[in-house]
Design an enzyme around this catalytic site. Structure first.
Site, PDB file in Angstrom:
ATOM      1  N   ASP A 247      54.592  30.168   6.395  1.00  0.00           N
ATOM      2  CA  ASP A 247      54.230  31.247   7.328  1.00  0.00           C
ATOM      3  C   ASP A 247      52.885  31.838   6.911  1.00  0.00           C
ATOM      4  O   ASP A 247      51.969  31.986   7.718  1.00  0.00           O
ATOM      5  CB  ASP A 247      55.328  32.321   7.294  1.00  0.00           C
ATOM      6  CG  ASP A 247      55.006  33.496   8.209  1.00  0.00           C
ATOM      7  OD1 ASP A 247      54.564  33.256   9.346  1.00  0.00           O
ATOM      8  OD2 ASP A 247      55.183  34.653   7.772  1.00  0.00           O
ATOM      9  N   ASP A 251      48.782  30.919   8.468  1.00  0.00           N
ATOM     10  CA  ASP A 251      47.881  31.950   9.016  1.00  0.00           C
ATOM     11  C   ASP A 251      46.531  31.891   8.312  1.00  0.00           C
ATOM     12  O   ASP A 251      45.481  32.010   8.931  1.00  0.00           O
ATOM     13  CB  ASP A 251      48.470  33.360   8.826  1.00  0.00           C
ATOM     14  CG  ASP A 251      49.202  33.846  10.071  1.00  0.00           C
ATOM     15  OD1 ASP A 251      49.747  33.002  10.800  1.00  0.00           O
ATOM     16  OD2 ASP A 251      49.221  35.078  10.307  1.00  0.00           O
TER      17      ASP A 251
END
Ligand code: IPM
Ligand code: MG
Length: 358
Positions: A247, A251
């Site tokens: 996650d 990003d």
């Protein structure tokens, strides 16, 4: 061929970017003789408002009986104060789990035409960047036991990071297969210097590597990987990691390309089924204003064509059309720089459709 696609427009800019993507898919269908049958379903804030539940059973049922799912975005300020288990984001987690979408592919590609938007120094990204983060998506701390208990320090909350070897093995295989199709280089990211679950992760990935002797495997700790990603991102090709590390790292990887509004993703189950969505969120600040960049969703549809339907020529055509409008100088607000022509969501869709026609 005919294909059934469940559409989850969701919230914020979701419906707008989905609308443009449907136009593009229809154009591809027309050009190559495929029938795409779309069924729109509710999830996220839109579903909370309509039926009081962020992920209605009917949504899950339609997704399960479709060949693939295309999702816009969910969430927004309006639902930010709801308790954790009722937030729109739960819809995403529910879909991932219920549809068995254990493998999340997040390509971070630097578009040559947008190189100026990259926040790293030109010498660091010279020659381009093309990384794929393969993130485990249905295990780990996101789905481990969680709760509250009272301790001598007061209310205490916990979320358990836990991985079974089968969960690690199947995601590792996806990553090795991906590496085989690319540059045969795989970095597995963990925190094996501290976490037991990471030590298991590392040993299972090492075991799987025996079946892929052509792939050069390295192991890296997450803190080092986060640092290396900005210091020398070109050392990475395919990265495989756990749900939470993936996650965060995906990003970071997307940001160094400078174009989060451009990046697609695929979440795959066993077999060919997949859910495709842009990496960006629902951007409530620009929703409904014809400002959103639909390219990430359109490129997600290209991934759907490639991975679920096996239509690589059609996928290439969509990607080529996106690049062609960029090289013609058209830009949505998020990637705008002086000297280019600013266009809105709808015009972007129309121009991509036109580029496919050419
Ligand atoms: C993502 C998002 C989700 C996640 C949220 C919205 C639940 O950040 O897809 O990366 O944490 O997985
Ligand atoms: Mg995220």
């Amino acid at each position: 061929m005919n294909y059934k696609i469940a559409l989850v427009p969701g919230d914020g800019i979701g419906p707008e970017v989905i609308e443009e993507t449907v136009k593009v898919m229809n154009k591809i269908g027309e050009k190559y003789g495929h029938g795409f049958q779309f069924t729109a379903v509710l999830a996220g804030g839109a579903a909370i408002d309509a039926v009081g539940n962020c992920l209605p059973q009917s949504t899950i049922d339609v997704c399960k009986t479709s060949d693939a799912v295309l999702l816009g975005a969910v969430g927004g300020w309006k639902w930010d104060t709801l308790p954790g288990d009722q937030r729109p984001e739960r819809a995403i987690l529910g879909l991932r789990k219920q549809l068995g979408l254990f493998a999340n592919l997040r390509p971070a590609l630097l578009f040559e035409e947008l190189a100026e938007a990259c926040p790293l120094k030109p010498e660091i990204i010279e020659g381009g960047l093309d990384i794929v983060v393969v993130r485990e998506l249905t295990g780990g701390i996101y789905f481990g036991e969680k709760g509250y208990k009272d301790t001598e320090l007061g209310r205490t909350a916990y979320d358990v990071e836990q991985y079974a070897e089968e969960e690690v093995r199947r995601i590792a295989m996806v990553a090795f297969d991906m590496a085989m199709k690319r540059n045969k280089k795989l970095a597995s990211v963990d925190k094996a210097n501290v976490l037991e679950s990471s030590r298991l992760w590392r040993s299972v990935v090492t075991e799987v590597a025996k079946d892929y002797s052509d792939v050069e495997l390295s192991h890296m700790y997450i803190d080092n990987a986060a640092m290396q990603m900005v210091r020398n991102p070109k050392q990475f090709d395919v990265i495989v990691t756990s749900n939470i590390f993936g996650d965060i790292l995906s990003d970071e990887a997307s940001m160094i390309t400078g174009s989060i509004g451009m990046l697609p993703s695929a979440s795959l189950a066993k077999g060919n089924f997949g859910l495709y969505e842009p990496i960006h969120g629902s951007a409530p600040d620009i929703a409904g204003q014809n400002k959103a960049n639909p390219m990430a969703t359109i490129l997600s549809a290209a991934m759907m064509l490639r991975y679920t339907f096996g239509l690589s020529e059609e996928a290439n055509e969509v990607e080529k059309a996106v690049k062609s409008i960029l090289s013609q100088g058209y830009r949505t607000a998020d990637i705008m720089s002086p000297g280019y022509e600013l266009i809105g969501t709808k015009e972007t869709g129309d121009r991509i459709v036109k580029a496919i026609g050419e």
